[in-house]
Design an enzyme around this catalytic site. Structure first.
Site, mmCIF file in Angstrom:
data_model
loop_
_atom_site.group_PDB
_atom_site.id
_atom_site.type_symbol
_atom_site.label_atom_id
_atom_site.label_comp_id
_atom_site.label_asym_id
_atom_site.label_seq_id
_atom_site.Cartn_x
_atom_site.Cartn_y
_atom_site.Cartn_z
ATOM 1 N N ASP A 164 5.659 -6.024 -4.710
ATOM 2 C CA ASP A 164 4.265 -5.588 -4.707
ATOM 3 C C ASP A 164 4.065 -4.552 -3.605
ATOM 4 O O ASP A 164 5.031 -4.084 -2.992
ATOM 5 C CB ASP A 164 3.321 -6.792 -4.558
ATOM 6 C CG ASP A 164 3.515 -7.515 -3.231
ATOM 7 O OD1 ASP A 164 4.206 -6.951 -2.351
ATOM 8 O OD2 ASP A 164 2.982 -8.617 -3.063
ATOM 9 N N LYS A 165 2.837 -4.206 -3.322
ATOM 10 C CA LYS A 165 2.565 -3.118 -2.386
ATOM 11 C C LYS A 165 3.032 -3.423 -0.966
ATOM 12 O O LYS A 165 3.239 -2.517 -0.157
ATOM 13 C CB LYS A 165 1.065 -2.819 -2.365
ATOM 14 C CG LYS A 165 0.187 -3.950 -1.824
ATOM 15 C CD LYS A 165 -1.276 -3.581 -1.880
ATOM 16 C CE LYS A 165 -2.151 -4.664 -1.267
ATOM 17 N NZ LYS A 165 -2.096 -5.915 -2.010
#
Length: 378
Positions: free
Chosen positions: A327-328
């Site tokens: 994810d980010k």
């Protein structure tokens, strides 16, 4: 000690930990608490000594078969087979030992980074001490660039922010303030707490240590990881299965050959030599070394990309990966979101199940129910 230090006011916090935010602990009291609570460090399985890493290279089914064959050949005074097998086994063990020992030393150096110093107030003076000597009740000083040495409750803060990605997965720094929070506040929302291993990215602050070592949030994670059983990797499992079938096949074939030879009238000593030769020839002596060399080449390529692998066999697992999804924040997850509770129309249901599997049930007050009979939830 407080179970929920984030929910205690300043006076209760200081009283419970028997400390003074301006004067700190005395050296005698700190030593007494260190004996009671133990050092502020995380337990590890420990780095295996060099001789154990070397011995581990021989715990391989194929190698064990080769050693048995070498022992039988030695008894038959067939020194050429013994020499060939011994050279292959030793070279294989040395290559594996060199790679794993190098990786272990690199991992040990990385662990040293997580053992910082800490600035504390003791007997009214600011001191620099080893983080492992911190105890609950110590008053620590924090500023930008510091690695938090223990779990602590913030009592003073000036634009204090901490990166807690190792605990929460969020790379955005959390602003810290000396407030009193609700007892049910989740870990990620405890703005008046700093945690072991997190990084102060801005500001300054003063905090009272509330937990050390394995009692910290990071320590609880470490406790769970220590209990994880490491299964065999894909290649290890395949080699183990191959060795098992190879051993069974070679033994059965050897006994069958011995029986046929004796039935044909060949003498027992002669047939014994033939059977041993057959047993040794069936085992692929060079296979362990070939596997070790291939994995070593793979490990070297991974190392050149600035990645460290602790075990040689893991190179095969990592080598089979084509894509890693994160994810980010860079956190590796399973890519699954699971519903655990539903609240609608004044009704709350608990949902069981795991991931994308079509299993699980709905419960209301511990009783299994059909969710379609609730209009809002349907």
């Amino acid at each position: 000690m407080l179970e929920r230090p984030w929910a205690a006011d300043h006076e209760r916090l200081v009283s419970s930990y028997e400390t003074n935010p301006h004067h700190g602990l005395t050296w005698d009291e700190a030593r007494r608490r260190l004996r009671r609570h133990g050092p502020n460090e995380l337990k590890t399985l420990g780095r295996a000594p060099g001789y154990l890493v070397l011995l581990r290279q021989f715990v391989n089914p194929l190698v064990i078969i080769l050693l048995i064959a070498a022992g039988i050949s030695l008894g038959e005074k067939d020194y050429s087979d013994v020499t060939i097998i011994a050279v292959i086994v030793i070279v294989n063990a040395l290559i594996g030992w060199a790679q794993e020992f190098k990786a272990e030393r690199a991992m040990a150096k990385l662990r040293q980074i997580l053992a910082p110093k800490a600035r504390v107030i003791r007997e009214s003076a600011e001191q620099m001490v080893a983080a492992r000597t911190l105890v609950p009740g110590d008053v620590i000083l924090l500023e930008a660039g510091d690695r938090v040495p223990a779990d602590a409750r913030v009592i003073e803060a000036q634009s204090l922010s901490a990166n807690q990605a190792i605990l929460t997965g969020e790379a955005v720094p959390d602003h810290k303030r000396p407030a009193v929070l609700d007892e049910k506040t989740a870990l990620a929302d405890r703005d008046n707490m700093v945690f072991l291993g997190t990084l102060i990215v801005a500001g300054q602050g003063v905090a009272v240590v509330t937990a050390t070592g394995m009692k910290t949030q990071l320590g609880q994670i470490a406790e769970e990881t220590l209990q994880v059983h490491e299964p065999l990797e894909g290649l290890s499992k395949k080699i183990a299965n191959l060795s098992k079938y190879l051993l069974i096949f070679s033994v059965l074939l050897s006994f069958a050959t011995l029986a046929v030879g004796l039935f044909e009238g060949i003498t027992l000593p002669e047939m014994f030599k033939i059977t041993i030769s057959l047993l040794v020839s069936i085992v692929p002596e060079s296979l362990p070394m070939v596997i070790t060399v291939i994995l070593s080449v793979g490990l070297l390529r991974i190392y050149r990309h600035r990645a460290i692998i602790r075990k040689l066999v893991a190179a095969e697992t990592l080598g089979s990966i084509t894509t890693i999804c994160v994810d980010k924040t860079g956190t590796i997850t399973e890519g699954e979101i699971m519903v655990e509770k539903i609240f609608a129309g004044g009704t709350e249901l608990t949902v069981t199940g795991n991931g994308h599997r079509l299993s699980g049930d709905f419960y209301q007050d511990d009783s299994k129910v059909n969710p379609t009979r609730f209009p809002a939830i349907r």
